[in-house]
Design an enzyme around this catalytic site. Structure first.
Site, PDB file in Angstrom:
ATOM      1  N   LYS A  35       0.884  -1.185   0.169  1.00  0.00           N
ATOM      2  CA  LYS A  35      -0.093   0.029  -0.033  1.00  0.00           C
ATOM      3  C   LYS A  35       0.876   1.397   0.052  1.00  0.00           C
ATOM      4  O   LYS A  35       0.381   2.417  -0.388  1.00  0.00           O
ATOM      5  CB  LYS A  35      -0.882   0.062   1.101  1.00  0.00           C
ATOM      6  CG  LYS A  35      -1.754  -1.071   1.452  1.00  0.00           C
ATOM      7  CD  LYS A  35      -2.372  -0.953   2.933  1.00  0.00           C
ATOM      8  CE  LYS A  35      -3.115  -2.227   3.482  1.00  0.00           C
ATOM      9  NZ  LYS A  35      -3.459  -2.103   4.765  1.00  0.00           N
ATOM     10  N   GLY A  36       2.192   1.133   0.521  1.00  0.00           N
ATOM     11  CA  GLY A  36       2.848   2.178   0.788  1.00  0.00           C
ATOM     12  C   GLY A  36       2.964   3.366  -0.277  1.00  0.00           C
ATOM     13  O   GLY A  36       3.211   4.639   0.220  1.00  0.00           O
ATOM     14  N   GLU A  44       8.140   2.703  -5.700  1.00  0.00           N
ATOM     15  CA  GLU A  44       7.854   2.197  -4.223  1.00  0.00           C
ATOM     16  C   GLU A  44       8.231   3.540  -3.286  1.00  0.00           C
ATOM     17  O   GLU A  44       8.763   4.394  -3.682  1.00  0.00           O
ATOM     18  CB  GLU A  44       9.245   1.201  -4.036  1.00  0.00           C
ATOM     19  CG  GLU A  44       9.012  -0.159  -3.998  1.00  0.00           C
ATOM     20  CD  GLU A  44       8.001  -0.779  -2.824  1.00  0.00           C
ATOM     21  OE1 GLU A  44       7.510   0.062  -2.181  1.00  0.00           O
ATOM     22  OE2 GLU A  44       8.347  -1.950  -2.601  1.00  0.00           O
ATOM     23  N   ASP A  98      14.035  -1.154   1.658  1.00  0.00           N
ATOM     24  CA  ASP A  98      14.898  -1.482   2.719  1.00  0.00           C
ATOM     25  C   ASP A  98      16.063  -2.467   2.460  1.00  0.00           C
ATOM     26  O   ASP A  98      17.150  -2.163   2.168  1.00  0.00           O
ATOM     27  CB  ASP A  98      13.901  -1.748   3.784  1.00  0.00           C
ATOM     28  CG  ASP A  98      14.323  -1.997   5.317  1.00  0.00           C
ATOM     29  OD1 ASP A  98      15.842  -2.015   5.411  1.00  0.00           O
ATOM     30  OD2 ASP A  98      13.687  -2.012   6.094  1.00  0.00           O
ATOM     31  N   VAL A 158      10.577   4.844   9.321  1.00  0.00           N
ATOM     32  CA  VAL A 158       9.823   6.052   9.069  1.00  0.00           C
ATOM     33  C   VAL A 158       8.363   5.803   8.827  1.00  0.00           C
ATOM     34  O   VAL A 158       8.136   4.812   8.213  1.00  0.00           O
ATOM     35  CB  VAL A 158      10.589   6.767   7.766  1.00  0.00           C
ATOM     36  CG1 VAL A 158      11.835   7.244   8.093  1.00  0.00           C
ATOM     37  CG2 VAL A 158      10.892   5.410   6.606  1.00  0.00           C
ATOM     38  N   ASP A 167       3.663   3.309   6.921  1.00  0.00           N
ATOM     39  CA  ASP A 167       3.083   3.088   8.204  1.00  0.00           C
ATOM     40  C   ASP A 167       4.012   2.608   9.071  1.00  0.00           C
ATOM     41  O   ASP A 167       4.826   1.875   8.799  1.00  0.00           O
ATOM     42  CB  ASP A 167       2.016   2.312   7.962  1.00  0.00           C
ATOM     43  CG  ASP A 167       2.248   0.816   7.595  1.00  0.00           C
ATOM     44  OD1 ASP A 167       3.188   0.643   7.008  1.00  0.00           O
ATOM     45  OD2 ASP A 167       1.916  -0.108   8.379  1.00  0.00           O
ATOM     46  N   ARG A 190       0.122   6.345   8.185  1.00  0.00           N
ATOM     47  CA  ARG A 190       0.150   6.447   7.036  1.00  0.00           C
ATOM     48  C   ARG A 190      -0.217   7.602   6.070  1.00  0.00           C
ATOM     49  O   ARG A 190       0.389   7.902   5.261  1.00  0.00           O
ATOM     50  CB  ARG A 190      -0.807   5.313   6.403  1.00  0.00           C
ATOM     51  CG  ARG A 190      -0.107   4.488   5.102  1.00  0.00           C
ATOM     52  CD  ARG A 190      -0.896   3.529   4.643  1.00  0.00           C
ATOM     53  NE  ARG A 190      -0.914   2.134   5.024  1.00  0.00           N
ATOM     54  CZ  ARG A 190       0.144   1.350   4.899  1.00  0.00           C
ATOM     55  NH1 ARG A 190       1.107   1.695   4.092  1.00  0.00           N
ATOM     56  NH2 ARG A 190       0.157   0.016   5.296  1.00  0.00           N
TER      57      ARG A 190
HETATM   58  C1  PRP Z   1       7.385  -1.840   2.611  1.00  0.00           C
HETATM   59  C2  PRP Z   1       7.568  -0.966   1.208  1.00  0.00           C
HETATM   60  C3  PRP Z   1       8.280  -1.896   0.325  1.00  0.00           C
HETATM   61  C4  PRP Z   1       8.821  -2.828   1.174  1.00  0.00           C
HETATM   62  C5  PRP Z   1      10.517  -2.737   1.337  1.00  0.00           C
HETATM   63  O1  PRP Z   1       5.988  -2.376   2.413  1.00  0.00           O
HETATM   64  O2  PRP Z   1       6.499  -0.275   0.888  1.00  0.00           O
HETATM   65  O3  PRP Z   1       7.322  -2.636  -0.577  1.00  0.00           O
HETATM   66  O4  PRP Z   1       8.405  -2.731   2.598  1.00  0.00           O
HETATM   67  O5  PRP Z   1      10.964  -3.539   2.185  1.00  0.00           O
HETATM   68  P1  PRP Z   1      12.261  -4.328   1.585  1.00  0.00           P
HETATM   69  O6  PRP Z   1      13.201  -3.433   0.669  1.00  0.00           O
HETATM   70  O7  PRP Z   1      13.081  -4.969   2.895  1.00  0.00           O
HETATM   71  O8  PRP Z   1      11.724  -5.657   0.779  1.00  0.00           O
HETATM   72  P2  PRP Z   1       5.260  -2.984   3.733  1.00  0.00           P
HETATM   73  O9  PRP Z   1       5.517  -4.692   3.563  1.00  0.00           O
HETATM   74  O10 PRP Z   1       5.686  -2.457   4.933  1.00  0.00           O
HETATM   75  O11 PRP Z   1       3.900  -3.022   3.072  1.00  0.00           O
HETATM   76  P3  PRP Z   1       2.736  -1.745   2.988  1.00  0.00           P
HETATM   77  O12 PRP Z   1       3.489  -1.066   1.745  1.00  0.00           O
HETATM   78  O13 PRP Z   1       1.653  -2.291   2.478  1.00  0.00           O
HETATM   79  O14 PRP Z   1       2.867  -0.931   4.189  1.00  0.00           O
END
Ligand code: PRP
Length: 176
Positions: free
Chosen positions: A41-42, A97, A101, A151, A157, A163
């Site tokens: 969703k981010g 994205e 991370d 963050v 979130d 969020r």
């Molecule tokens: C977060 C972000 C990326 C992912 C990055 O999503 O939006 O998609 O983590 O992490 P990585 O590089 O370690 O793989 P999250 O799983 O928090 O879901 P969301 O976007 O729905 O909050």
């Protein structure tokens, strides 16, 4: 409840989004447009602002994966929850994205989207934790490189909290 301390103001973010949109528009100006694939969703707020600032033809798709859940540590395991709906075959794709991370999600998504045989794939992330990236994945457009802080805001979130904050703030370990 106190608000998270600010890392990037709304003005900082939008100024950088302007720059990214200009760069992408220039890079694809002679290619007849792009498909932006937002990662739910981010990325939804970043995608909304970025897409409206492009000066080239663009189409919007979404893709959804599941990885973190409500945990703050990535397991590296990524699962496809929803694929793109429209065809991206022979189209120029930019994955959008909110944050990279470890890089596992982006690396996995590139594989998923390559199976749809696009003309090209590039990647765009508003935030990149450069020191945390564990896999070899290229990020073509980066908004800001950040350290190891957690963050929130502008789509990001922590356990579904914060969020929709208009700015990007940090969450202290004690608050998690
Ligand atoms: C977060 C972000 C990326 C992912 C990055 O999503 O939006 O998609 O983590 O992490 P990585 O590089 O370690 O793989 P999250 O799983 O928090 O879901 P969301 O976007 O729905 O909050």
């Amino acid at each position: 409840m106190s608000q998270p301390p600010e890392l990037f103001s709304e003005a900082d973010i939008l100024a950088r989004v302007d720059e990214l949109a200009a760069e992408i528009s220039e890079d694809y100006g002679d290619k007849g447009g792009i498909v932006l694939v937002g990662v739910l969703k981010g990325a939804f707020i970043f995608l909304a602002d970025l897409s409206r600032r492009l000066t080239i033809p663009r189409r919007i798709e979404f893709i959804a994966v599941s990885s973190y859940g409500d945990k703050s540590v990535s397991t590296g395991a990524v699962r496809l929850v929803m694929d793109v709906r429209g065809s991206i075959e022979d189209r120029h794709v930019v994955i959008v994205e909110d944050i990279v991370d470890t890089g596992h999600t982006l690396s996995y998504l590139i594989g998923v989207l390559e199976s749809h045989r696009p003309a090209s794939i590039r990647t765009c992330a508003l935030l990149c934790k450069a020191d945390a990236v564990e896999v070899d994945v290229e990020i073509d457009y980066v908004g800001f490189n950040i350290g190891d802080e957690w963050v929130v805001g502008y789509g990001l979130d922590y356990a579904e909290r914060d969020r929709t904050l208009p700015y990007i703030g940090t969450v202290e370990p004690d608050d998690r």
